[in-house]
Design a protein around this motif. Structure first.
Motif, PDB file in Angstrom:
ATOM      1  N   ARG A 197       0.854  -1.185   0.000  1.00  0.00           N
ATOM      2  CA  ARG A 197       0.000   0.000   0.000  1.00  0.00           C
ATOM      3  C   ARG A 197       0.891   1.237   0.000  1.00  0.00           C
ATOM      4  N   ARG A 198       0.484   2.221  -0.758  1.00  0.00           N
ATOM      5  CA  ARG A 198       1.196   3.491  -0.848  1.00  0.00           C
ATOM      6  C   ARG A 198       0.247   4.615  -0.464  1.00  0.00           C
ATOM      7  N   LEU A 199       0.807   5.692   0.021  1.00  0.00           N
ATOM      8  CA  LEU A 199      -0.002   6.850   0.391  1.00  0.00           C
ATOM      9  C   LEU A 199       0.199   7.926  -0.673  1.00  0.00           C
ATOM     10  N   HIS A 200      -0.896   8.291  -1.309  1.00  0.00           N
ATOM     11  CA  HIS A 200      -0.874   9.333  -2.340  1.00  0.00           C
ATOM     12  C   HIS A 200      -1.313  10.656  -1.713  1.00  0.00           C
ATOM     13  N   ILE A 201      -0.592  11.727  -2.033  1.00  0.00           N
ATOM     14  CA  ILE A 201      -0.953  13.068  -1.571  1.00  0.00           C
ATOM     15  C   ILE A 201      -1.382  13.885  -2.774  1.00  0.00           C
ATOM     16  N   GLY A 227       2.663  -2.562   9.563  1.00  0.00           N
ATOM     17  CA  GLY A 227       2.384  -2.166  10.942  1.00  0.00           C
ATOM     18  C   GLY A 227       1.815  -0.763  11.061  1.00  0.00           C
ATOM     19  N   ASP A 228       1.938   0.047  10.014  1.00  0.00           N
ATOM     20  CA  ASP A 228       1.429   1.420  10.024  1.00  0.00           C
ATOM     21  C   ASP A 228       0.153   1.593   9.210  1.00  0.00           C
ATOM     22  N   LEU A 229      -0.409   0.498   8.704  1.00  0.00           N
ATOM     23  CA  LEU A 229      -1.578   0.599   7.835  1.00  0.00           C
ATOM     24  C   LEU A 229      -2.786   1.196   8.557  1.00  0.00           C
ATOM     25  N   ALA A 230      -3.011   0.847   9.808  1.00  0.00           N
ATOM     26  CA  ALA A 230      -4.146   1.419  10.560  1.00  0.00           C
ATOM     27  C   ALA A 230      -3.972   2.930  10.719  1.00  0.00           C
ATOM     28  N   GLU A 231      -2.754   3.380  11.015  1.00  0.00           N
ATOM     29  CA  GLU A 231      -2.491   4.807  11.143  1.00  0.00           C
ATOM     30  C   GLU A 231      -2.636   5.524   9.803  1.00  0.00           C
ATOM     31  N   ALA A 232      -2.240   4.852   8.720  1.00  0.00           N
ATOM     32  CA  ALA A 232      -2.388   5.446   7.385  1.00  0.00           C
ATOM     33  C   ALA A 232      -3.865   5.625   7.041  1.00  0.00           C
ATOM     34  N   ARG A 233      -4.677   4.631   7.365  1.00  0.00           N
ATOM     35  CA  ARG A 233      -6.127   4.759   7.128  1.00  0.00           C
ATOM     36  C   ARG A 233      -6.709   5.892   7.970  1.00  0.00           C
ATOM     37  N   MET A 234      -6.237   6.022   9.204  1.00  0.00           N
ATOM     38  CA  MET A 234      -6.694   7.100  10.067  1.00  0.00           C
ATOM     39  C   MET A 234      -6.305   8.460   9.471  1.00  0.00           C
ATOM     40  N   ALA A 235      -5.090   8.568   8.952  1.00  0.00           N
ATOM     41  CA  ALA A 235      -4.642   9.815   8.340  1.00  0.00           C
ATOM     42  C   ALA A 235      -5.516  10.162   7.135  1.00  0.00           C
ATOM     43  N   VAL A 236      -5.831   9.162   6.306  1.00  0.00           N
ATOM     44  CA  VAL A 236      -6.696   9.388   5.142  1.00  0.00           C
ATOM     45  C   VAL A 236      -8.063   9.892   5.594  1.00  0.00           C
ATOM     46  N   ASN A 237      -8.627   9.240   6.600  1.00  0.00           N
ATOM     47  CA  ASN A 237      -9.971   9.600   7.063  1.00  0.00           C
ATOM     48  C   ASN A 237     -10.023  10.930   7.797  1.00  0.00           C
ATOM     49  N   ARG A 238      -8.928  11.327   8.407  1.00  0.00           N
ATOM     50  CA  ARG A 238      -8.931  12.549   9.219  1.00  0.00           C
ATOM     51  C   ARG A 238      -8.290  13.758   8.545  1.00  0.00           C
ATOM     52  N   CYS A 239      -7.754  13.579   7.365  1.00  0.00           N
ATOM     53  CA  CYS A 239      -7.131  14.719   6.678  1.00  0.00           C
ATOM     54  C   CYS A 239      -8.179  15.815   6.472  1.00  0.00           C
ATOM     55  N   PRO A 240      -7.948  17.004   7.022  1.00  0.00           N
ATOM     56  CA  PRO A 240      -8.961  18.058   6.927  1.00  0.00           C
ATOM     57  C   PRO A 240      -9.184  18.565   5.500  1.00  0.00           C
ATOM     58  N   ARG A 241      -8.232  18.345   4.610  1.00  0.00           N
ATOM     59  CA  ARG A 241      -8.353  18.810   3.229  1.00  0.00           C
ATOM     60  C   ARG A 241      -8.638  17.672   2.250  1.00  0.00           C
ATOM     61  N   LEU A 242      -8.836  16.451   2.775  1.00  0.00           N
ATOM     62  CA  LEU A 242      -9.106  15.275   1.941  1.00  0.00           C
ATOM     63  C   LEU A 242      -8.043  15.091   0.859  1.00  0.00           C
ATOM     64  N   ALA A 243      -6.798  15.294   1.249  1.00  0.00           N
ATOM     65  CA  ALA A 243      -5.686  15.254   0.301  1.00  0.00           C
ATOM     66  C   ALA A 243      -4.995  13.898   0.227  1.00  0.00           C
ATOM     67  N   LEU A 244      -5.398  12.945   1.052  1.00  0.00           N
ATOM     68  CA  LEU A 244      -4.707  11.656   1.113  1.00  0.00           C
ATOM     69  C   LEU A 244      -5.568  10.515   0.594  1.00  0.00           C
ATOM     70  N   SER A 245      -4.920   9.537  -0.017  1.00  0.00           N
ATOM     71  CA  SER A 245      -5.598   8.305  -0.392  1.00  0.00           C
ATOM     72  C   SER A 245      -4.587   7.168  -0.390  1.00  0.00           C
ATOM     73  N   LEU A 246      -5.076   5.976  -0.131  1.00  0.00           N
ATOM     74  CA  LEU A 246      -4.232   4.769  -0.186  1.00  0.00           C
ATOM     75  C   LEU A 246      -4.376   4.140  -1.557  1.00  0.00           C
ATOM     76  N   THR A 247      -3.275   3.669  -2.089  1.00  0.00           N
ATOM     77  CA  THR A 247      -3.267   3.056  -3.405  1.00  0.00           C
ATOM     78  C   THR A 247      -2.389   1.810  -3.384  1.00  0.00           C
ATOM     79  N   THR A 248      -2.513   0.988  -4.391  1.00  0.00           N
ATOM     80  CA  THR A 248      -1.662  -0.204  -4.501  1.00  0.00           C
ATOM     81  C   THR A 248      -0.760  -0.113  -5.722  1.00  0.00           C
ATOM     82  N   ARG A 249      -0.601   1.070  -6.274  1.00  0.00           N
ATOM     83  CA  ARG A 249       0.288   1.241  -7.444  1.00  0.00           C
ATOM     84  C   ARG A 249       1.704   0.858  -7.080  1.00  0.00           C
ATOM     85  N   SER A 250       2.388   0.301  -8.059  1.00  0.00           N
ATOM     86  CA  SER A 250       3.789  -0.078  -7.817  1.00  0.00           C
ATOM     87  C   SER A 250       4.743   0.974  -8.325  1.00  0.00           C
TER      88      SER A 250
END
Length: 76
Positions: free
Chosen positions: A8-12, A53-76
């Motif tokens: 999983r990757r974090l896209h901004i 080990g950080d996937l739960a925190e990454a999902r939390m960051a995506v859900n709580r980003c005040p500007r909706l600037a984050l998403s999780l992706t599976t791109r390589s």
């Protein structure tokens, strides 16, 4: 035979991010901050890989980003 899950990757979305820093607080092992508060991937990539080990925190960051600037992706 089952294939391993793609990392999983974090896209901004830089058009939305305004450097509030919540993602850097939730994912200190993945992100650092620049002088203006914007996230910088510690590995230097544009879309850092999220350790399992950080996937739960990454999902939390995506859900709580005040500007909706984050998403999780599976791109390589």
């Amino acid at each position: 035979m089952k294939r391993p899950a793609a990392p999983r990757r974090l896209h901004i979305d830089w058009t939305r991010c305004d450097g509030r820093g919540l993602c850097t607080e939730l994912l200190p092992g993945v992100f650092d901050r620049d002088d203006w508060g914007y996230p910088l991937a510690r590995d230097g990539s544009r879309e850092p890989v999220i350790p399992r080990g950080d996937l739960a925190e990454a999902r939390m960051a995506v859900n709580r980003c005040p500007r909706l600037a984050l998403s999780l992706t599976t791109r390589s």
